[in-house]
Design an enzyme around this catalytic site. Structure first.
Site, PDB file in Angstrom:
ATOM      1  N   CYS A 484       0.875  -1.176   0.000  1.00 50.88           N
ATOM      2  CA  CYS A 484       0.000   0.000   0.000  1.00 50.88           C
ATOM      3  C   CYS A 484       0.910   1.223   0.000  1.00 50.88           C
ATOM      4  O   CYS A 484       2.021   1.173  -0.514  1.00 50.88           O
ATOM      5  CB  CYS A 484      -0.961  -0.022   1.181  1.00 50.88           C
ATOM      6  SG  CYS A 484      -0.145   0.077   2.784  1.00 50.88           S
ATOM      7  N   HIS A 646      -4.876  10.019   8.888  1.00 48.50           N
ATOM      8  CA  HIS A 646      -5.370   8.709   8.440  1.00 48.50           C
ATOM      9  C   HIS A 646      -6.799   8.512   8.948  1.00 48.50           C
ATOM     10  O   HIS A 646      -7.021   8.207  10.113  1.00 48.50           O
ATOM     11  CB  HIS A 646      -4.447   7.604   8.977  1.00 48.50           C
ATOM     12  CG  HIS A 646      -4.591   6.293   8.277  1.00 48.50           C
ATOM     13  ND1 HIS A 646      -5.677   5.463   8.438  1.00 48.50           N
ATOM     14  CD2 HIS A 646      -3.771   5.657   7.397  1.00 48.50           C
ATOM     15  CE1 HIS A 646      -5.520   4.376   7.699  1.00 48.50           C
ATOM     16  NE2 HIS A 646      -4.374   4.470   7.052  1.00 48.50           N
TER      17      HIS A 646
END
Length: 723
Positions: A484, A646
């Site tokens: 990722c 995040h």
């Protein structure tokens, strides 16, 4: 230099095979659809009740015909993607996507230039003074008629960019765009300018193509003979695809108006005529580049196989017969001639010379006799049935292939028999007693030509990738590699074999294990690490990795992080105060309950459990990264503080669903500006936690990071002090 050019041409030829592979199914659909919806055929055989208009079969066959036509109509795009895949060394899916993007960018740029020059209006109508056939529609875009050449230009160019940049490392602020993610970006930029350049260059190229095509077609039957000789002679080098494809797919092979449309290339002309019910006889000038193949593939080469069988030693005849029969059937039914042709080349080059002359003459004979049978891939019986027999002798003159074939069968048989006996050639079944009877391949030929030397050398030993491989339990323990934005995501067969100490020695900031899933956190440069690891796993060196070879008698030591070197930080430097980016409940990272964030593997910071789905800027600064999955935003605050916001835990798996990011890379923001909106309830309903970590990714650059608030906070409340 010559060898390098030869190698590139070989790769280009091989890359053509992927898009060529779709032609048989497209031709099958078009051939069956056009044949059984042809009004003349239906009337001749009284099939109106079954295949007439309005019947279910007629509708199905019409759909099949149009689907086949769609593939032929979009061959330039198919070649662009196929060539890029074939030429790319690694991560071919990225090259495929990039080539498709570049294809549309190039033709859109050409279209814009055509509009600016007045040759095409905004509605796509071509001006009256434009030479007919020079402008065509490609995927709905009016552009220069580049044909398959346009796709090949894109495919080769994007593959070159891909192979050059798919491992590129970017500065930390732009690291998300490094590695393979950079390829579509650079392809877009490059092909914008390529499109502009093509507007000026391609008309000159078109003139050259027409001139070359005129030279071949203008020399009549001799030109056809020369084409056939060259094509067959190039078979050993794998360059025949490079040679014949322009004749099949571009104006080099001629142009013709079919059903009111100007069509370029021999194969394209045939299939355009196949779909046109008004055509009375297909053009032999268009099919001169392949009609002759039916003569030597169905008849001639089987004659050569019979000659080799009859001249084999009695004790080896049965074994040789089985091999030669299968090779002959492959040639007859599918047009795949390599097993027979490369046996000539390997054991008796003079037989291959005879094959080149005989096969080359077949092209000319078919042209002289006005035989016009099309094909999709090669001249076997299947294509003869679809595009010759079923179309009728009146349209194709296919019946003449039979007497020609019988003559060539006899020529091949008697010439091969004479030469094999005269010069005692070691064809299958005539080998020495200690030699195995077999058919040879292109690989055998290349090995012999190179003196038995193996192609290529071992890739350079990559110590970091080797250590990662060892840390993951060895090559055999790795079943999948992915990444990722910050983590190398590995699926292993046995997680007990994973060595944390070795993985940490490679510069990992932390390791997370969940069953057979292993996440190794490296930071934004992980895309390049993944590419290097995949290359290493594909190399022979990955089979020989051991702890002794990497570390000797010493145990692996954790790598020093970039920020671990000694620094002198002034205590007098003012602290940067970060405000809460969300309204909610502030908490320490240790309370997040996720290994990566709680253990501060990505850096120090804090987290907030939000009360509403709005994310705000915690300081003045610049947006440096908007993740493509929209679940996270990177920014650099004043003073160089690098932040990662995040939104939620594991929400990367939502692939952007329920997130609406209001900023883009490079945007300047002020403290309190709205950065993103998310559907908090829908995300929770999908099974994800919405606690949002605020991470300082360059933690090591600062002497103190202090949590200023816990509990209820709003977007203007100070929550972190960075000194």
């Amino acid at each position: 230099m010559k060898d390098k050019i030869f190698g590139v041409l070989q790769r280009i030829g091989r890359s053509f095979m992927l898009p060529i592979a779709v032609l048989p199914v497209a031709g099958l659909l078009l051939g069956l659809g056009s044949s059984f919806t042809n009004a003349t055929m239906i009337e001749t055989y009284n099939l109106g009740a079954i295949l007439g208009e309005g019947t279910i079969l007629h509708g199905l066959l019409t759909i099949m015909s149009r689907v086949g036509s769609a593939i032929f109509d979009n061959l330039p795009l198919i070649f662009a993607v196929g060539v890029a895949i074939g030429m790319a060394k690694k991560e071919k899916e990225v090259a495929a996507l990039s080539s498709m993007i570049a294809f549309f960018v190039m033709h859109t740029a050409i279209n814009a230039m055509l509009q600016l020059s007045g040759q095409v209006d905004a509605a796509g109508v071509v001006a009256e003074d434009v030479l007919e056939g020079t402008i065509a529609s490609m995927c709905g875009i009016p552009t220069l008629q580049m044909g398959v050449f346009g796709g090949i230009i894109v495919g080769i160019g994007v593959a070159a960019l891909h192979n050059r940049f798919y491992k590129i490392q970017m500065p930390n602020a732009l690291s998300f765009f490094g590695g393979s993610r950079f390829v579509p970006i650079i392809s877009t930029i490059v092909y914008l300018f390529v499109g502009i350049a093509m507007y000026f260059v391609w008309p000159l190229v078109q003139d050259g193509i027409y001139a070359l095509g005129g030279l071949v077609t203008g020399t009549g039957y001799i030109g056809t003979l020369i084409f056939g000789l060259i094509k067959r002679a190039l078979i050993p080098f794998g360059l025949h695809h490079v040679f014949y494809m322009p004749f099949w797919q571009t104006a080099v092979g001629g142009t013709m108006e079919v059903a009111g449309q100007l069509v370029q290339g021999g194969q394209n002309i045939f299939f355009a005529q196949l779909a046109d019910p008004t055509v009375t006889h297909f053009s032999a000038d268009a099919t001169r580049y392949f009609s002759g193949e039916f003569i030597f593939m169905i008849f001639g080469l089987p004659g050569a196989a019979l000659a080799m069988y009859r001249t084999a030693k009695p004790e080896k005849r049965k074994q040789a017969g089985g091999l030669l029969l299968s090779a002959a059937l492959a040639s007859m039914f599918t047009g795949i001639t390599e097993p027979i042709e490369f046996s000539f080349l390997f054991v008796a080059p003079m037989l291959f010379g005879v094959q080149v002359i005989l096969a080359g003459s077949c092209y000319m004979v078919a042209h002289i006799l006005n035989i016009a049978v099309g094909l999709t891939f090669s001249g076997g019986f299947i294509d003869l049935l679809l595009f010759g027999i079923l179309q009728g002798n009146a349209k194709t003159s296919w019946i003449l292939i039979i007497p020609c074939g019988i003559i060539y069968f006899l020529l091949y048989y008697f010439i091969f028999t004479f030469l094999i006996k005269k010069f005692n050639l070691k064809t299958p079944g005539r080998e020495d007693d200690d030699t195995e009877t077999k058919l040879y391949t292109k690989a055998d030929y290349k090995a012999k030509k190179s003196g038995g030397e193996q192609e290529g050398t071992l890739a350079a030993f990559d110590e970091k990738s080797a250590a990662i491989t060892l840390g993951l339990g060895g090559k055999d323990n790795i079943s999948d590699v992915d990444c990722c934005a910050t983590r190398l995501r590995i699926t292993v067969k046995d997680s007990e074999k994973v060595r944390d100490d070795i993985l940490k020695s490679t510069g990992s900031r932390g390791i997370v294990k969940k069953g057979q899933g292993v996440q190794v956190i490296y930071g934004p440069q992980v895309a390049v690490i993944k590419s290097n690891l995949e290359d290493f796993l594909d190399s022979p060196a990955s089979d020989q990795v051991s702890e002794d070879s990497l570390f000797g008698a010493q145990s692996p030591e954790p790598a020093q992080s970039p920020g671990e070197e000694s620094k002198e930080i002034s205590d007098e430097k003012a602290a940067l105060i970060l405000t809460a980016p969300l309204k909610g409940t502030a908490m320490a990272l240790e309370d997040v309950g996720d290994g990566v964030f709680s253990e501060k593997m990505l850096g120090d910071g804090m987290a907030i459990e939000p009360d509403e789905g709005k994310l705000y800027a915690p300081a003045d600064g610049q947006i440096t990264m908007v993740f493509d999955t929209k679940h996270a935003i990177g920014m650099t605050a004043e003073g160089g503080v690098e932040l990662l916001l995040h939104m939620g835990i594991d929400t990367v798996q939502l692939n952007g669903q329920y997130f609406d990011v209001k900023v883009k890379d490079g945007d300047k923001v002020k403290q309190g500006d709205l950065l993103a909106v998310f559907d908090m309830e829908a995300i929770k309903g999908a099974g994800y936690r919405m606690v949002t970590p605020v991470i300082i990714t360059n933690t090591d650059d600062y002497s103190e990071i202090k949590l200023l608030a816990e509990g209820a906070v709003t977007k203007d409340d100070p929550v972190l002090s960075v000194k």
